[in-house]
Design a protein around this motif. Structure first.
Motif, PDB file in Angstrom:
ATOM      1  N   GLN A 147       0.933  -1.480  -0.125  1.00 28.85           N
ATOM      2  CA  GLN A 147      -0.072   0.130  -0.144  1.00 28.85           C
ATOM      3  C   GLN A 147       0.828   1.259   0.187  1.00 28.85           C
ATOM      4  OE1 GLN A 147      -4.001   0.472   2.387  1.00 28.85           O
ATOM      5  NE2 GLN A 147      -2.576   1.641   3.403  1.00 28.85           N
ATOM      6  N   GLY A 215      -7.782   1.333   3.703  1.00 26.73           N
ATOM      7  CA  GLY A 215      -6.447   1.914   3.949  1.00 26.73           C
ATOM      8  C   GLY A 215      -6.006   2.151   5.067  1.00 26.73           C
ATOM      9  N   GLN A 371      -7.184  -5.933  -0.178  1.00 26.31           N
ATOM     10  CA  GLN A 371      -6.257  -5.176  -1.267  1.00 26.31           C
ATOM     11  C   GLN A 371      -7.009  -5.049  -2.554  1.00 26.31           C
ATOM     12  OE1 GLN A 371      -2.990  -3.845  -0.236  1.00 26.31           O
ATOM     13  NE2 GLN A 371      -4.284  -4.273   1.396  1.00 26.31           N
TER      14      GLN A 371
END
Length: 440
Positions: A147, A215, A371
């Protein structure tokens, strides 16, 4: 330009202490001049590691047999000339080199995050990419690394810049209409607003916000709270998951009176597991506070693990949670031969059932931190700004007056600009760069 940008800065960019290699980075207008302080007579070719002996200029005493790399600006990390000294990682060598650099005219030790701050001011990265860099440095799990790298490479910045450009283009058309509004052939009711386009951007922003905070969960870790009555084995389970004695275990009910956290890596995801005080009626003021904190932990957790004692199905608490259906776990299965209840049955003492529990936890953690290729929000300041931008866009779609409509659009453009660092960033700089190490 950045205050102090005329100064040349230096810092150790590798961890302090003994090591095989230590890297000292020098950046600024006089970076290449530091080589004369080490009796290096020729500038290395750009981006070519050159081996040389560093010597003190004043007496010619060797300091180290090192590698030197030269990164000329503006094609460097900071956008300035950079010299990197790759040394043997002994503390005496590092101290000697830094002492020599400190004596160079116009040189000073870098402040935390100053190399990256200069990269920002010189247009090498934006604020969102800078945040991705610090997240990458601090990443402890595979999911955090992936990320952070995506954010550093500009995926999130591109999304916000795209929205900003589309809104700015619309604003320009509306302001053009205002400039010609006194012409007789211009319809006063025609604001020039492309409502379909603005509605589309609003929906994109709303979808971006409605991401289940994936996130932020990846970046900060999935929070798991273990809730249950006293003496059902919550602390024993915490120790079993941690593979160490993280919490005190005792037969005395009410031993745990405060939250105890451990950090795990489950399936490449960061997880914070919290042991809490046992839930029961108590006259003890301290234990009451512990119970209050237990209920707060359950309310805040992404996953609540409700623990009961095998053979005692009526003793299972039902705390309020926001993390979906609780994960029910029955402990002490090694001490009971009763009918197997619904849920996961374990023995924290013998380890039986622990692998199955870890697998179920891993499955739930992965579903929360799923994800995707799409850029995701990673910080509260991003979420606050996008939320403000959606409010402004809703006002845009409801506004009939061209002047007020332009003002709402201008505010939305400014909000997006603050995220990536295009406008009004002074109040954000210290908050963003304070997390960096000295040599980054």
């Amino acid at each position: 330009m950045l205050d102090g940008s005329k100064e040349t800065i230096y810092a150790l960019s590798t961890p302090a202490g003994r090591g095989g290699v230590a890297v000292i980075r020098v950046s600024g207008p006089a970076a290449v001049d530091c080589l004369t302080a080490f009796q290096v007579t020729s500038l290395p070719k750009p981006r070519v590691a050159t081996r040389t002996v560093l010597r003190r200029k004043k007496d010619g005493v060797p300091v180290d047999d090192a590698l030197i790399l030269f990164f000329p600006g503006p094609n460097s990390f900071t956008g300035e000339d950079i010299i990197e000294l790759h040394l043997h990682g002994g503390p005496a060598i590092i101290d000697a080199v830094q002492d020599i650099l400190s004596a160079c005219k116009g040189f000073r030790l870098a402040q935390p995050g100053e190399f990256t701050r200069r990269a920002f001011w010189n247009g090498k990265i934006d604020l969102v990419e800078a945040e991705g860099l610090v997240d990458l440095i601090e990443a402890e799990t595979e999911a955090q690394r992936v990320q952070a790298l995506r954010q550093l490479k500009g995926s999130l910045s591109a999304l916000y810049e795209g929205w900003q450009k589309r809104l700015a283009d619309q604003l320009a058309l509306i302001e053009l209409g205002l400039d010609f509004s006194d012409e007789g052939d211009v319809d006063e009711e025609d604001t020039g607003l492309d409502r379909d386009s603005m509605t589309g951007i609003l929906h994109e922003m709303q979808a971006h916000l409605d991401d289940g905070r994936r996130g932020e969960i990846v970046r900060n870790g999935v929070r798991v709270a273990i809730i249950g009555a006293p003496n059902v084995g919550k602390s024993s389970l915490l120790n079993a998951l941690a593979r160490r004695e993280a919490a005190i275990v005792s037969d005395i009910a009410g031993t745990t009176r405060d939250r105890v956290d451990i950090h795990l890596n489950l399936g490449g995801q960061a997880v914070i597991v919290t042991d809490t005080a046992g839930l029961r009626a108590s006259e003890d003021v301290i234990e009451q506070e512990g119970i209050r904190r237990s209920l707060a932990a359950a309310a805040e957790a992404d996953i609540v693990l409700v623990m009961g004692e095998y053979g005692e199905p009526d003793a299972l608490p039902t705390p309020e949670t926001h993390g979906g259906d609780p994960l029910v776990v029955w402990n002490k299965m090694d001490l009971s031969t009763g009918e197997r209840p619904a849920g996961i049955c374990i023995s924290a003492k013998t380890g039986e059932g622990i692998p199955e529990l870890e697998q179920e936890l891993t499955t739930r953690v992965r579903s929360l931190a799923l994800q995707s290729e799409a850029p995701v929000l990673t910080r509260a300041r991003h979420r606050e700004a996008i939320t403000e931008a959606t409010v402004r866009l809703e006002e845009v779609l409801q506004e009939k007056d061209s002047v007020l409509l332009a003002e709402h659009l201008r505010a939305a453009v400014a909000v997006l600009g603050r995220i990536i660092g295009k406008v009004d960033v002074e109040d954000l700089l210290d908050r963003i760069f304070r997390d960096f190490c000295i040599g980054k």
